[in-house]
Structures are given as C-alpha cells and as structure tokens.
Design a protein around this motif. Structure first.
Motif, PDB file in Angstrom:
ATOM      1  N   GLY A 232      15.505 -18.212   2.602  1.00  0.00           N
ATOM      2  CA  GLY A 232      15.557 -17.265   3.755  1.00  0.00           C
ATOM      3  C   GLY A 232      14.543 -16.175   3.698  1.00  0.00           C
ATOM      4  N   PRO A 233      14.355 -15.384   4.787  1.00  0.00           N
ATOM      5  CA  PRO A 233      13.048 -14.354   4.550  1.00  0.00           C
ATOM      6  C   PRO A 233      13.704 -13.176   4.048  1.00  0.00           C
ATOM      7  N   GLN A 234      12.685 -12.380   3.368  1.00  0.00           N
ATOM      8  CA  GLN A 234      12.953 -10.947   3.073  1.00  0.00           C
ATOM      9  C   GLN A 234      11.577 -10.023   3.566  1.00  0.00           C
ATOM     10  N   THR A 235      12.278  -8.749   3.710  1.00  0.00           N
ATOM     11  CA  THR A 235      11.141  -7.845   4.286  1.00  0.00           C
ATOM     12  C   THR A 235      10.525  -6.549   3.280  1.00  0.00           C
ATOM     13  N   TRP A 236       9.547  -6.191   3.457  1.00  0.00           N
ATOM     14  CA  TRP A 236       8.903  -4.997   2.698  1.00  0.00           C
ATOM     15  C   TRP A 236       8.083  -4.348   3.369  1.00  0.00           C
ATOM     16  N   PHE A 237       7.824  -2.994   3.001  1.00  0.00           N
ATOM     17  CA  PHE A 237       6.857  -2.038   3.673  1.00  0.00           C
ATOM     18  C   PHE A 237       5.911  -1.461   2.678  1.00  0.00           C
ATOM     19  N   TYR A 238       4.772  -1.337   3.192  1.00  0.00           N
ATOM     20  CA  TYR A 238       3.615  -0.664   2.353  1.00  0.00           C
ATOM     21  C   TYR A 238       3.391   0.683   3.044  1.00  0.00           C
ATOM     22  N   LEU A 239       3.571   1.898   2.238  1.00  0.00           N
ATOM     23  CA  LEU A 239       3.110   3.208   2.668  1.00  0.00           C
ATOM     24  C   LEU A 239       1.701   3.174   2.946  1.00  0.00           C
ATOM     25  N   SER A 240       1.148   3.795   3.873  1.00  0.00           N
ATOM     26  CA  SER A 240      -0.185   4.358   4.075  1.00  0.00           C
ATOM     27  C   SER A 240      -0.092   5.806   4.610  1.00  0.00           C
ATOM     28  N   GLY A 241      -1.465   6.179   4.671  1.00  0.00           N
ATOM     29  CA  GLY A 241      -1.412   7.807   5.145  1.00  0.00           C
ATOM     30  C   GLY A 241      -1.041   8.109   6.580  1.00  0.00           C
ATOM     31  N   ASN A 242      -1.057   9.246   7.083  1.00  0.00           N
ATOM     32  CA  ASN A 242      -0.623   9.824   8.336  1.00  0.00           C
ATOM     33  C   ASN A 242       0.723   9.071   8.792  1.00  0.00           C
ATOM     34  N   ASN A 243       1.549   9.113   8.197  1.00  0.00           N
ATOM     35  CA  ASN A 243       3.118   8.734   8.592  1.00  0.00           C
ATOM     36  C   ASN A 243       3.139   7.445   9.023  1.00  0.00           C
TER      37      ASN A 243
ATOM     38  N   MET B 179       3.175   2.865   7.839  1.00  0.00           N
ATOM     39  CA  MET B 179       3.453   1.974   7.105  1.00  0.00           C
ATOM     40  C   MET B 179       3.294   0.506   7.685  1.00  0.00           C
ATOM     41  N   SER B 180       3.026  -0.631   6.690  1.00  0.00           N
ATOM     42  CA  SER B 180       2.706  -1.719   7.345  1.00  0.00           C
ATOM     43  C   SER B 180       4.040  -2.362   6.901  1.00  0.00           C
ATOM     44  N   ARG B 181       4.524  -3.525   8.003  1.00  0.00           N
ATOM     45  CA  ARG B 181       5.402  -4.093   8.004  1.00  0.00           C
ATOM     46  C   ARG B 181       5.186  -5.680   7.373  1.00  0.00           C
TER      47      ARG B 181
ATOM     48  N   ASP C 108      -0.299  -7.844   6.318  1.00  0.00           N
ATOM     49  CA  ASP C 108       0.511  -7.211   6.963  1.00  0.00           C
ATOM     50  C   ASP C 108       0.927  -8.078   8.371  1.00  0.00           C
ATOM     51  N   TYR C 109       2.145  -7.684   8.868  1.00  0.00           N
ATOM     52  CA  TYR C 109       2.560  -8.253  10.274  1.00  0.00           C
ATOM     53  C   TYR C 109       2.157  -7.361  11.213  1.00  0.00           C
ATOM     54  N   ASP C 110       2.293  -5.847  10.877  1.00  0.00           N
ATOM     55  CA  ASP C 110       1.564  -4.886  11.791  1.00  0.00           C
ATOM     56  C   ASP C 110       1.670  -3.483  11.045  1.00  0.00           C
ATOM     57  N   VAL C 111       1.331  -2.530  11.649  1.00  0.00           N
ATOM     58  CA  VAL C 111       1.462  -1.067  11.159  1.00  0.00           C
ATOM     59  C   VAL C 111       2.089  -0.356  11.979  1.00  0.00           C
ATOM     60  N   VAL C 112       2.932   0.448  11.705  1.00  0.00           N
ATOM     61  CA  VAL C 112       3.800   1.358  12.603  1.00  0.00           C
ATOM     62  C   VAL C 112       3.848   2.957  12.079  1.00  0.00           C
ATOM     63  N   ASP C 113       4.073   3.685  13.042  1.00  0.00           N
ATOM     64  CA  ASP C 113       3.997   5.188  12.594  1.00  0.00           C
ATOM     65  C   ASP C 113       5.752   5.586  12.482  1.00  0.00           C
TER      66      ASP C 113
ATOM     67  N   TYR D 119       8.707  -1.926  18.076  1.00  0.00           N
ATOM     68  CA  TYR D 119       9.854  -1.855  16.842  1.00  0.00           C
ATOM     69  C   TYR D 119      10.279  -3.127  16.766  1.00  0.00           C
ATOM     70  N   TYR D 120      10.917  -3.501  17.737  1.00  0.00           N
ATOM     71  CA  TYR D 120      11.555  -4.857  17.852  1.00  0.00           C
ATOM     72  C   TYR D 120      11.032  -6.288  17.509  1.00  0.00           C
ATOM     73  N   ASN D 121       9.505  -6.253  17.672  1.00  0.00           N
ATOM     74  CA  ASN D 121       8.733  -7.378  17.445  1.00  0.00           C
ATOM     75  C   ASN D 121       8.826  -7.836  16.173  1.00  0.00           C
ATOM     76  N   PHE D 122       8.831  -7.187  15.044  1.00  0.00           N
ATOM     77  CA  PHE D 122       9.020  -7.827  13.568  1.00  0.00           C
ATOM     78  C   PHE D 122      10.422  -8.153  13.489  1.00  0.00           C
ATOM     79  N   ASN D 123      10.617  -9.507  13.942  1.00  0.00           N
ATOM     80  CA  ASN D 123      11.767 -10.239  13.981  1.00  0.00           C
ATOM     81  C   ASN D 123      11.607 -11.789  13.419  1.00  0.00           C
ATOM     82  N   PRO D 124      12.712 -12.193  12.956  1.00  0.00           N
ATOM     83  CA  PRO D 124      12.720 -13.535  12.280  1.00  0.00           C
ATOM     84  C   PRO D 124      11.849 -14.669  13.249  1.00  0.00           C
ATOM     85  N   LYS D 125      12.084 -14.658  14.417  1.00  0.00           N
ATOM     86  CA  LYS D 125      11.557 -15.828  15.184  1.00  0.00           C
ATOM     87  C   LYS D 125       9.964 -15.298  15.145  1.00  0.00           C
TER      88      LYS D 125
END
Length: 818
Positions: free
Chosen positions: A406-417, A419-421, A481-486, A494-500
C-alpha cells in the motif's frame, strides 16, 4: 411485530428465568480466603474442584467464591506458580454455603515467574528466565532490566505495546510503527541508541506493526549492549525489548472485554483458557482482538484483527511441548510525517522548533485514506525436557512472516509556511526462521555453586522489498513532490492529494525491487558462580558467524554487498548482596557489535571496495538493587558508560567511508516500585543520558546525535483501590511522562555569508503529559474509564521527523471474567 407474539416471547423468557433461578437455588457455594505464609492475601490463585472444569481465581484480597456446585464429594485444589499446591477433600450438601480458608507457602526452589504476589507490589519487577536465559533472581543478576507487568497495563487500559513501554525508564519512542517490511516496527531510544521490539519470549518474533496488548503477559526492557546472549541482529547498543506472552493454565477461565472511546474507538478482546483432558496435560488458551479507530485528524483510520492461540502438552513428567501463533491483519493509514529536507537547514526554513510551525495539527493534508495492509504470521514451537534433576534442555523454533502492501505519505517543510506533499508505494515481505537450543544445569565445583548455560542458534532472514516513487528519475526519487501547499491557510486543492490521483503517477514513476538474505550461526555459554552465599560472579561469551548473501537487483541482474564475518562478544558481572535477598550492589561489563561488511572506502585518498570490521560497543555499569519489606519496595539505581568504537562515517572522497568514528553515552537510571500501604501502588522512573559523537564528521562532531532522544525522561503511575469498605475494588490511578526537548536536527553548518561554522538545531519542545483512570474491579467484572493527555498538551516525538501526538482522548472499558 404482533402483540400476541411479544406476550408469548416474554412469557417464555420469564419461565426460563424462573426455572434457572430455581435450579440455581438447589446448588451449593464454596467460598473463602487464600493467604500467604506471612499473612498477606494471595491474589490470582487458582481454586478448582479437581477433575472438573469448575473453578475460579482469588481477587486482590485473596477471596474466592465458586457458585452453582452440584452436591457431592470433591477435592478442592489450590495452586499458584512459585507456591506449594494444596488439596483437601470436601463434601458439599444441597444449598450449603461452605467456607474454606487456606494458607499457601512460597517455594523458594522454583525460580520461574511468580505471579502470586499477595497483597503486595503489583508493579514490581518479576523474576524472569529470559533476561539471562537461566533462572536467576533479579538481585543475583548484574544486568539492569525493567518489567511492565500485566497489572500495570490493566490499570492503564493499555491497548498496544507502544503505550505500555511508556512505563520504562529511559525508553523514548522516536518513531511510531509504519507497517513497512524491514523497518515497520516502532523505533525507540534507549541509553542514546536506537532499538526495536524484535524478541518474543527470548527468541526472534518480529512484527512490523504496533503489537496488540491482548496477548501480553508482560514486557521486558533489557538495558545495555546485549549481543552476548541475544545476538546483534535483534539488539542494539542501548538494549532490547522482549515481549512475554500469555500461557495456558490448568482450568477453564478467561475474560471478554469491550472498549470504546474518542475518535470512533471500538475494541473487542477475548481471552479464553481451557484444559482439554481430565488430567490437565493438554491446555489451550486463545487471545483475540478486533480494533477499529480513527485518528484525531480529518483523515486517518486503523482497522485490525489479531488472533493468538497457545497450546501446551505435558507428554510425561520430563517432556512438555508447546505451540504458539500470532496472526494479525492491519489496515492503517500513515500519519502525516513531516521532514526537514536533507538539503535544508533551520535557518533556511526560518524554523527552529516544532511550535514555530503554524499548522492546524488536526488537518491531515490528505484528501482520502492512504491505506496500507500489513499481515503477520508468526509461529513458535518449544520443547522443554528435564534430562535430570539438575539439567534441562530447551529447544525452540520460531518462524516469522510479514507482508506490507500500500501507499504511504510524507511531507517536506519549506519556507513561508509551505510544505510539499509526497507519497511512495510499498510492496514487500520478509521471512525469518530461528532455531535455538539451550542447555541449563547446576553443579558444584570446589565448594562453589555453578548455574550454567550452553546454547546456540541459527537465524535466517529473507526479504523482498519493493518501492514505487512518483518520480521517474532515479537520482531524484525523494524530491518528487506531488504539489506544494500552504499549511497555514485554506487550500483549494486540499483534497487532490488522494490515492486515486497518486496511483496514476506511480505508473510512470521509478520502481525499485531488491532481494536480500542473510544467515547467522551462533554459539554461546554463560556461567553464574556463587563464590559465597552473597558474592556472585558471572561470565558469558558468544561467537557469531555472519553470512550476508548480499542484495540482488532483479532488473539489473546484479548482486552487491555479500560478505561473511566472525565476531566474539564477552560479558562479565559481579554481584554482592549486602543484605541477603534484599539489597545487592552490582557491576557489569557488556559487549555488542554491528556487522558493517563491504562498502566503498577512502584508502589513502583512493576509493576502494573494502570489508570493514564490525563496530564494537562496550558498557561498564554499576549500581544498587533493592527488594525489601516482603517485596513491598523494589528499586534499581545504576550509572552506565557506553563507548562505541570503529563507527563507519563518511570519508573525504565523495561516496566513500572511513572507519574511525566514536560515540560515548553516559547516564543514570532510577526505577522504584512500591506498595507502602494496602491498596496503594506506584512506579517511578527517571533517566538521564549524555550522548556525544566524537571523532566524527565535521557537521556532527562533538554534538548529541538526533537518534539519542531527550537527555531527561520521567515516568510515573500511582493507583489506589479501596480494600475494606462496601466499595472494595473501586480504584483510581494517575500518572504520565515528562521529556526534555529533543533534536531532530543538530548539525554544525557553514554560514554562507560569514563563512563561519555555527551550530543549528531544530527541536521538539519538552512536554509533560498527564493521564488518569478510575476503575471498579470485582471477581466477575471490571469497569474502567481513562483519560489520556488530560491537560490537552500539544507535544511531539521523532528523530528525523516531526510526529504530532494525540490530544486529550477518553475511553471506557467493560470486562466480564469467567
């Protein structure tokens, strides 16, 4: 439903109830109290009518009651491990209430686990035959170990192993279970080094998810380098964790419980034990659990099934065999693990503490459940044979199989509030088999008593791992990265980061698969010598032949890293009992090692493939152990010094290594358990650890490693239950944990502007978490309520990741005993 049918149904119910009541009134009752020879009450003592399946166990005050007995002649049998068995012939008349009280005597010759403590310290250390692979008392053992008892776990409504281990002084959870094959179990810091829970009843018993508590009799945290008796693959320089499971016993009994709580917790457990024949030589016990819960975040869920049968058969007076299994199926979504990128620094992020992250921690930042499935199938077989009055043989076979998909997720911090998904896909399985043979004996030589161990084992691991990445670039798989969010604001995607959506990207991503296998052949021996009645000297030695078959890449058709190595691991101990069986001083030298194998080395400025020697860890420790006032006070105080030499570190040349690193870890640990007055029990632990990397790479030289955890840790739990009033059995408990700040980034960094070297850190703040419970414990049922994180503290753990912990949660439990 028609009224006539309801009336008929109710009439039938009342007829049955009346019949049952009338039947019960014809039966008899036997009741009484069991006491120890020192007049303390004896709890959890087995009281059975011999030759039947009718029986019970005593409560915390030693009282028992057996109802619904058919009139006749019986033999009542009183038995408890570590105490003499008593039998008495009785005659029971119709409708009679018969009272029989008994006193049982401790059998000092039997050194197995003593479950019957009486009205004493139920949180105390138990004697264990696993710690030294032989039967020696805690006060005779030069090694330090902590035990989490089943009574402590019951009072705290513990549902998994990680919760229970919060009661061990100096043990800090760095990383919760991920479920991944290879490193899926939780990581802990012990005495400045990483360790995991890899042993079950003293032999390999790996589980890649969080161990369910339903089959735990107790947990043992054995401190310091312990490769001499357990090998380097299952231990670390800081120690090891051994889980001891429930065993069958010679009567019908058990417990069924239901637990519910915050965030959709629903948990059902069953513990059923029975004798399978009239002479009680074939015994069966089954523990099972179903667990279903959400996390405290908007997305996050766990559903698990656990099944653990245990069967034992006494073939004759000399031979007993047993077969156990642990079968589990877990579907769980990964928590939102947050990393500092490997090419970033706290100053570049503008973040130096987890509380600087302006995030709503109840947001998971996923659009659906990223569910991983983990299956575990562990089988254990054991044969115990008494060769003579003084010599015993133990043969153990352990097999372990784990699978993760199965899949697992994690996040990387970046500046200015921001992070990447990120996500990756896991598909792997491993298989472990271990065969172990031990011989234990006692003899006298030159007037001195010897207790001796000689044994050996064969350990084989085969692992197939597979990883799928979003990126198709092999050199950039962890920065895809899948994308970068504030994380501090609203997010339209927000909901685009999903298993499908992620699964569609895995198709074109990079796929990596590898097959690894290794075998260890070991032999060991130990001797504990009573020089005098109070002076005890011990020595042990282990030899390991380590054969690593390397890592095979099927796509490239290449194998790398295969090597073989030998290692010796000694151990010495000294104990002197200042007060016999009450106070002892001890000292030990312990050794451990880690095989490194072949890697690219910096040899005189030239890159060459080289086989490095094993890393070596040596510990010197001394302290005091106390068990006084008829077991009402138990304590251990110790100071240790661990030095690891020949650590492999990065060389000057790119992608090379050299072997001259060093780490020192010094500290003090204290643990006290006590039962000062009837009904009052407490446990208190404190640990201080000072770890430092020496002769290391410039960016970490002289610094505390991120893997060492906090410098100061405190754990405590206090409970009190009423003993004499009409509310006897009503109890309360409270306790918790304190931890210093800990580093997840601690490095020397060159300032790009000034070109000066400066120390930069990112810390997880200190915390103090308080929990509380109330319970009502009766012979046939137990009601419990607990609040975790009573003050709703925002706190974190981790060592390379920032892992937010649960806020205030409530749970309640109802248990029926039979």
């Amino acid at each position: 439903m028609k009224p006539n049918f309801i009336i008929s149904l109710l009439s039938l119910f009342f007829v049955l109830l009346s019949s049952t009541t009338a039947w019960a009134q014809e039966k008899a009752v036997i009741k009484g109290q069991i006491s120890l020879s020192n007049n303390d009450a004896a709890d959890n003592v087995s009281v059975v009518l011999k030759g039947t399946k009718i029986g019970t166990v005593t409560d915390s005050q030693g009282f028992y009651e057996i109802k619904n007995i058919t009139p006749g002649n019986y033999t009542i049998r009183i038995s408890a491990v570590g105490h003499t068995t008593k039998e008495e012939n009785i005659t029971v008349n119709e409708g009679e209430s018969l009272t029989r009280n008994f006193i049982i005597i401790n059998n000092s010759e039997q050194l197995e686990e003593i479950f019957v403590k009486g009205n004493a310290n139920k949180y105390t250390k138990s004697e264990s035959s696993y710690v030294s692979k032989m039967s020696i008392k805690n006060l005779e053992n030069s090694q330090v170990y902590s035990v989490v008892t089943k009574d402590l776990m019951k009072d705290q409504l513990v549902v998994n192993q990680d919760e229970a281990l919060k009661n061990v002084p100096g043990l800090y959870q760095l990383w919760a279970s991920t479920g991944r094959v290879g490193d899926g179990g939780s990581f802990f810091a012990s005495r400045g080094f990483i360790t995991q829970s890899l042993l079950r009843n003293g032999i390999a018993g790996k589980i890649t998810n969080n161990v369910d508590a339903s089959n735990l009799e107790r947990l043992e945290s054995i401190k310091g380098p312990s490769a001499t008796l357990f090998g380097s693959l299952l231990t670390s320089y800081g120690g090891l964790i051994n889980r001891v499971t429930k065993k069958p016993y010679d009567r019908f009994g058990g417990e069924i419980s239901y637990q519910s709580g915050s965030y959709g917790l629903n948990r059902l457990t069953a513990d059923v034990n029975t004798s399978l024949n009239d002479d009680d030589t074939a015994l069966l016990r089954i523990n099972a659990a179903y667990n279903n819960a959400n996390t405290f975040q908007d997305y996050g869920h766990t559903r698990s099934y656990f099944f653990a049968p245990s069967f034992s058969y006494k073939v004759n007076d000399k031979l007993t065999i047993s077969i156990d299994a642990e079968l589990s199926n877990v579907d769980a979504s990964s928590m939102s693990l947050i990393y500092i990128p490997f090419d970033a620094t706290p100053s570049s992020l503008g973040l130096y503490d987890a509380k600087d992250i302006k995030m709503n921690w109840k947001r998971s930042f996923t659009g659906d459940e990223f569910m991983m499935n983990t299956k575990t199938s562990n089988i254990f077989a054991q044969a115990n044979y008494e060769m003579s009055d003084k010599w015993k043989s133990q043969t153990v076979l352990s097999t372990s199989s784990n699978q993760s998909v199965g899949p697992q997720t994690w996040f990387y911090l970046s500046g200015n509030n921001q992070m990447s998904r990120n996500a990756w896909n896991i598909n792997g399985r491993d298989n472990i088999i271990e065969f172990q043979q031990n011989f234990n004996g006692e003899f006298e030589l030159f007037g001195m008593k010897h207790r001796t161990l000689a044994g050996g084992d064969i350990y084989r691991l085969e692992s197939k791992s597979g990883f799928g990445y979003l990126s198709g670039d092999i050199n950039n798989i962890f920065k895809s990265d899948y994308d970068v969010v504030d994380y501090s604001a609203s997010n339209a995607n927000y909901y685009n980061f999903n298993p499908k959506n992620v699964d569609a990207l895995f198709v074109n991503g990079y796929q990596y698969k590898a097959i690894t296998s290794l075998t260890t052949y070991s032999a060991y021996a130990a001797d504990v010598i009573n020089v005098t009645d109070k002076l005890i000297v011990s020595a042990a030695l282990r030899f390991d032949h380590f054969q690593n078959d390397g890592t095979f890449n099927p796509a490239a058709n290449t194998k790398t890293g295969n090597y073989s190595q030998n290692a010796l691991s000694p151990k010495f101990g000294l104990v002197y009992q200042i007060v016999k069986d009450q106070v002892s001083i001890f000292g030990n030298y312990q050794n451990s090692f880690k095989n490194v194998g072949f890697t690219m080395a910096d040899v005189g400025g030239t890159a060459q493939l080289k086989a490095f020697d094993p890393e070596k860890a040596n510990q010197f420790e001394g302290g005091v152990k106390i068990n006084a006032f008829s077991n009402k006070v138990s304590a251990t105080f110790s100071y240790y010094n661990i030095e690891v030499k020949d650590i492999v570190r990065a060389g000057v040349l790119a992608n090379t290594n050299i072997q001259d690193g060093n780490q020192t870890s010094k500290g003090f640990e204290a643990e006290i358990t006590a039962n000062p007055i009837s009904g009052l029990n407490f446990i208190f632990g404190y640990a201080f650890n000072n770890s430092k990397l020496n002769n290391a790479n410039a960016n970490v030289n002289g610094l505390r490693p991120e893997t060492a955890g906090p410098e100061n840790l405190i754990n405590y739990w206090i409970s009190y239950s009423l003993q004499t009033s009409k509310f006897k059995g009503l109890g309360i408990g409270f306790g918790g944990n304190y931890a210093d700040k800990t580093f997840i980034y601690n490095k020397n960094v060159v300032n790009a502007t000034t070109n000066a070297t400066e120390n930069q850190t990112f810390t997880l703040p200190s915390y103090a978490v308080v929990n509380a419970a109330i319970y009502y414990d009766q012979p046939k049922y137990r009601l419990s309520i607990k609040v975790n994180n009573l003050t709703d503290e925002l706190y974190f753990n981790g060592y390379t990741t920032i892992n937010v912990q649960a806020p205030r949660t409530f749970m309640g439990s109802v248990a029926y005993k039979f």
